[in-house]
Write an enzyme that holds these catalytic residues in place. Structure first.
Site, mmCIF file in Angstrom:
data_model
loop_
_atom_site.group_PDB
_atom_site.id
_atom_site.type_symbol
_atom_site.label_atom_id
_atom_site.label_comp_id
_atom_site.label_asym_id
_atom_site.label_seq_id
_atom_site.Cartn_x
_atom_site.Cartn_y
_atom_site.Cartn_z
ATOM 1 C CE LYS A 191 13.136 56.607 -19.177
ATOM 2 N NZ LYS A 191 13.727 57.244 -17.961
ATOM 3 C CD GLU A 267 0.701 52.825 -9.942
ATOM 4 O OE1 GLU A 267 0.476 53.964 -9.445
ATOM 5 O OE2 GLU A 267 1.639 52.092 -9.592
ATOM 6 C CB CYS A 302 1.963 55.963 -6.397
ATOM 7 S SG CYS A 302 2.234 54.219 -6.569
ATOM 8 C CD GLU A 400 2.025 61.209 -6.018
ATOM 9 O OE1 GLU A 400 2.244 61.531 -7.193
ATOM 10 O OE2 GLU A 400 1.814 60.036 -5.651
HETATM 11 P P1 ADP Z 1 8.582 61.179 -10.725
HETATM 12 O O1 ADP Z 1 7.895 62.484 -10.536
HETATM 13 O O2 ADP Z 1 8.223 60.144 -9.732
HETATM 14 O O3 ADP Z 1 10.054 61.292 -11.012
HETATM 15 P P2 ADP Z 1 8.004 60.943 -13.500
HETATM 16 O O4 ADP Z 1 6.628 60.769 -13.993
HETATM 17 O O5 ADP Z 1 8.689 62.229 -13.765
HETATM 18 O O6 ADP Z 1 7.927 60.579 -11.981
HETATM 19 O O7 ADP Z 1 8.954 59.789 -14.036
HETATM 20 C C1 ADP Z 1 8.563 58.439 -14.143
HETATM 21 C C2 ADP Z 1 9.230 57.843 -15.364
HETATM 22 O O8 ADP Z 1 8.788 58.547 -16.506
HETATM 23 C C3 ADP Z 1 10.750 57.953 -15.370
HETATM 24 O O9 ADP Z 1 11.295 56.794 -15.971
HETATM 25 C C4 ADP Z 1 10.990 59.168 -16.235
HETATM 26 O O10 ADP Z 1 12.250 59.161 -16.885
HETATM 27 C C5 ADP Z 1 9.890 59.020 -17.259
HETATM 28 N N1 ADP Z 1 9.517 60.279 -17.915
HETATM 29 C C6 ADP Z 1 9.587 61.551 -17.417
HETATM 30 N N2 ADP Z 1 9.200 62.433 -18.340
HETATM 31 C C7 ADP Z 1 8.860 61.733 -19.452
HETATM 32 C C8 ADP Z 1 8.375 62.079 -20.740
HETATM 33 N N3 ADP Z 1 8.157 63.343 -21.097
HETATM 34 N N4 ADP Z 1 8.124 61.069 -21.600
HETATM 35 C C9 ADP Z 1 8.324 59.786 -21.275
HETATM 36 N N5 ADP Z 1 8.795 59.393 -20.081
HETATM 37 C C10 ADP Z 1 9.067 60.346 -19.180
#
Ligand code: ADP
Length: 497
Positions: A191, A267, A302, A400
Site C-alpha cells: 500500500k 519504522e 525520518c 518531527e
Molecule cells: P506521513 O505523516 O509521512 O504522511 P503517515 O504515517 O501518515 O506518514 O503515512 C504513512 C503511510 O501510512 C501511508 O501509506 C499512509 O497512507 C498510511 N496510513 C495513514 N494512516 C493510516 C491508518 N490509519 N492505517 C493504516 N495506514 C495508514
C-alpha cells in the site's frame, strides 16, 4: 570522450502517461467502487493521473489473491536459487527503466531528478539484488540436543505480508520491505502512500515481467484510514510492515491487536540529534554533513539530523558555514538537473511545515529562510530554514517537522550534548563529530538511537540494519536481520529409533 547526453526532463514529463490503477492478481484494475483520486504533482500542481481509491473490498480481493498464491506454492515453494534468478531479473528491469522510474518519483513527490536518478533508483536496484543474492546462501540450524534426536530450526516464509510505506522515498522504502519479504517466499500487498503511488504501480508490472507470479506482488492504492487500515485489520494477513509517522505506527499496533495478532514491523518518526564537539578538527566537513543531513530530500527524511547540537567554542564557525551552504540550496524546479532542493510533497504537508515555522518564530530566533517560495509555479516550495537559540523543550526541538527546518541548540561540552540528544521520545539516528577517540566511544555508546554516525552522517548501505529505539519503531529494515521479520522460526523434533 563523448559528452554525456543532456536529457530534457520537462519534455519527457509531458509525454509520460502514468498508470493509476491498482495491481491485483497480476492485473491493473479499478477500485471496485470505481472511486479515484487526483494525483497532483507538487512541482507545478499539474494533475498527473487519477489513482484508484481502494477500500476494504479491494484489500480483500488482494489478500485473497495473495493467500491463494502463497498456499499453492507458486513462489514460496520454488527453490531459493529460482527466486533469486527472478528477483535479479526484476532488479535488471528496474535498472533498464531507471530514467522512467526516476522521473515518476520526481513528478509524484517533488525530489530533485538528480537525486531520484543517483540515489533512489540505484538503491532500489541494489536492494533487490542484495536480497536475491542472499537468499540461496542462508542455512538453517541443527540444535545440539541428544544423540537420539534430530532437532532442526528452520525458517519458513511468514505468509501474506502487508507493506505500508510513506511518500518520502517511495521506491526505496518499498524495496527495503519487498525485497526480503519476496526473497523469503512471501506473497505481499503493498500500500503506497496516497501522495506517491506511481512508482509502486510501475514496479508491479516489471515484477510480473521478470517472472514473479501473479498474486505474489499486489499493489493496492488508496488512503491510509481506508485502504491502509483495512490491510492492517485484515484477519488473513500474517504481518504488516510499516514506515511512517509514530502516530500511525501506534494505530498499526492497535489494528494488529484488534484483529489477528499479526506480526508488526514499524519504522516511525525521528528527531535526530547531530552533535559537533569542540575537539572536532574538520569543522567544514561537519558543517557540510549537518546541512546535507537536514536539507537533503527537502528535509523529508525520518533520519534527518533536525536537532543540531553545537558545542559553544565551535558553534559560530559551524553555523556560518551551514548558513552559506543553505543559501546555495534555494528550492527550484526538481526537473532541472542542477536543483538540489526540490518541491515539498504536497500542499497539506507544506502547510504543516509552515505552521511549525510559525511556531518556531515564537520560540526561537529565525536565522535563515522561513518562507514559502515559488508560489507562482503552482507548486510547493519552502526555503532552507534555520532556527538558532532553540531550547530542547521547544516544539521545533521535540516534534518531527519533516521539512527543511533545522533547530540549533548550543551546549557546553559532551555531557550536556548527550543529555539533550537523548531527551527525546525518538531514537532513530544520531551523529557525533570529534577527533578524540575516547569522546567518540563514549558518545556512540551513550546515544540512544538505532543508527549512530561518528564523523559522518547519513552513511548508508543495504548491509546495515535501519530502525529505531524508543518511539521510532520496532524491528529493523535492511541487512540479513530483515529476514527475521518476514519468516517464522520452526523447531522440528525427530526421534531416531
Ligand atoms: P506521513 O505523516 O509521512 O504522511 P503517515 O504515517 O501518515 O506518514 O503515512 C504513512 C503511510 O501510512 C501511508 O501509506 C499512509 O497512507 C498510511 N496510513 C495513514 N494512516 C493510516 C491508518 N490509519 N492505517 C493504516 N495506514 C495508514
Amino acid at each position: 570522450m563523448s559528452k554525456p547526453e543532456v536529457i530534457n526532463w520537462h519534455e519527457r514529463a509531458a509525454a509520460l502517461k502514468p498508470e493509476g490503477q491498482a495491481f491485483i492478481n497480476g492485473q491493473y484494475v479499478s477500485a471496485l467502487s470505481g472511486e479515484t483520486f487526483e494525483c497532483v504533482s507538487p512541482i507545478d500542481g499539474r494533475i498527473l493521473t487519477q489513482v484508484a481509491a481502494c477500500d476494504q473490498e479491494d484489500i480483500e480481493q488482494a489478500v485473497k489473491a495473495a493467500r491463494k498464491a502463497f498456499e499453492d506454492g507458486r513462489w514460496a515453494l520454488r527453490a531459493p536459487a529460482e527466486r533469486k534468478k527472478i528477483l535479479l531479473q526484476f532488479a535488471d528491469l528496474i535498472e533498464q527503466h531507471s530514467e522512467e522510474l526516476a522521473l515518476l518519483e520526481t513528478l509524484d513527490m517533488g525530489k530533485p531528478i538528480r537525486d531520484s536518478r543517483s540515489v533512489d533508483v540505484p538503491a532500489t536496484v541494489r536492494c533487490f539484488r542484495w536480497y536475491a543474492e542472499a537468499v540461496d546462501k542462508l542455512y538453517d540450524e541443527v540444535a545440539p540436543t541428544s544423540p537420539s534426536m534430530l532437532a532442526t530450526i528452520t525458517r519458513e516464509a511468514l505468509g501474506v505480508c502487508g507493506i505500508i510505506v510513506p511518500w518520502n522515498f517511495p521506491m526505496i522504502m518499498a524495496a527495503w520491505k519487498l525485497a526480503p519479504a519476496l526473497a523469503a517466499g512471501n506473497s505481499v500487498i503493498l500500500k503506497p502512500a496516497e501522495q506517491s503511488s506511481l512508482t509502486a504501480l510501475r514496479l508491479a508490472a516489471l515484477a510480473l515481467q521478470a517472472g514473479i507470479p501473479e498474486g505474489v506482488l499486489n499493489v493496492v492504492t488508496g488512503f491510509g484510514p481506508t485502504a491502509g487500515k483495512s490491510l492492517a485489520l485484515n484477519m488473513d494477513v500474517d504481518g504488516v510492515f510499516f514506515t511512517g509517522s509514530t502516530q500511525v505506527g501506534k494505530y498499526i499496533m492497535q489494528y494488529a491487536a484488534e484483529s489477528n495478532m499479526k506480526r508488526i514491523g514499524l519504522e516511525c518518526g525521528g528527531k535526530s540529534a547531530h552533535i559537533i564537539l569542540r575537539d572536532c578538527e574538520h569543522l567544514d566537513e561537519a558543517a557540510e554533513a549537518a546541512a546535507f543531513g537536514i536539507f537533503f530530500n527537502q528535509g523529508e527524511m525520518c533520519s534527518a539530523g533536525s536537532r543540531l547540537i553545537l558545542d559553544e567554542p565551535v558553534r559560530d564557525k559551524v553555523l556560518a558555514k551551514i548558513q552559506q551552504m543553505a543559501q546555495n540550496m534555494q528550492p527550484n524546479n526538481p526537473l532541472e538537473s542542477e536543483t538540489r532542493l526540490g518541491a515539498m510533497v504536497d500542499a497539506t504537508h507544506t502547510q504543516r511545515v509552515m505552521e511549525y515555522i510559525a511556531s518556531g518564530k515564537q520560540e526561537a530566533q529565525l536565522l535563515l529562510g522561513g518562507k514559502q517560495v515559488r508560489q507562482e509555479s503552482g507548486g510547493c516550495y519552502i526555503e532552507p530554514t534555520i532556527f538558532d537559540h532553540v531550547s530542547n523543550k521547544a516544539r521545533i526541538a521535540q516534534e518531527e517537522i519533516f521539512g527543511p527546518v533545522l533547530s540549533v541548540i548550543t551546549v557546553k561540552g559532551l555531557e550536556e550534548a548527550l543529555q539533550i540528544a537523548n531527551d527525546s521520545i525518538y531514537g532513530l539516528a544520531a551523529g557525533v563529530w570529534s577527533d578524540n577517540v575516547n569522546t567518540l566511544m563514549k558518545a556512540t555508546r551513550a546515544l540512544k538511537a538505532g543508527v549512530v554516525y561518528a564523523n559522518c552522517y547519513d552513511a548508508d548501505d543495504i548491509t546495515t540494519p535501519f530502525g529505531g529505539f524508543k518511539q521510532s519503531g520496532i524491528g529493523r529494515d535492511k541487512s540479513l536481520h530483515a529476514f527475521d521479520k518476514y519468516t517464522e522460526l520452526k523447531s522440528t523434533w525427530l526421534r531416531i529409533r
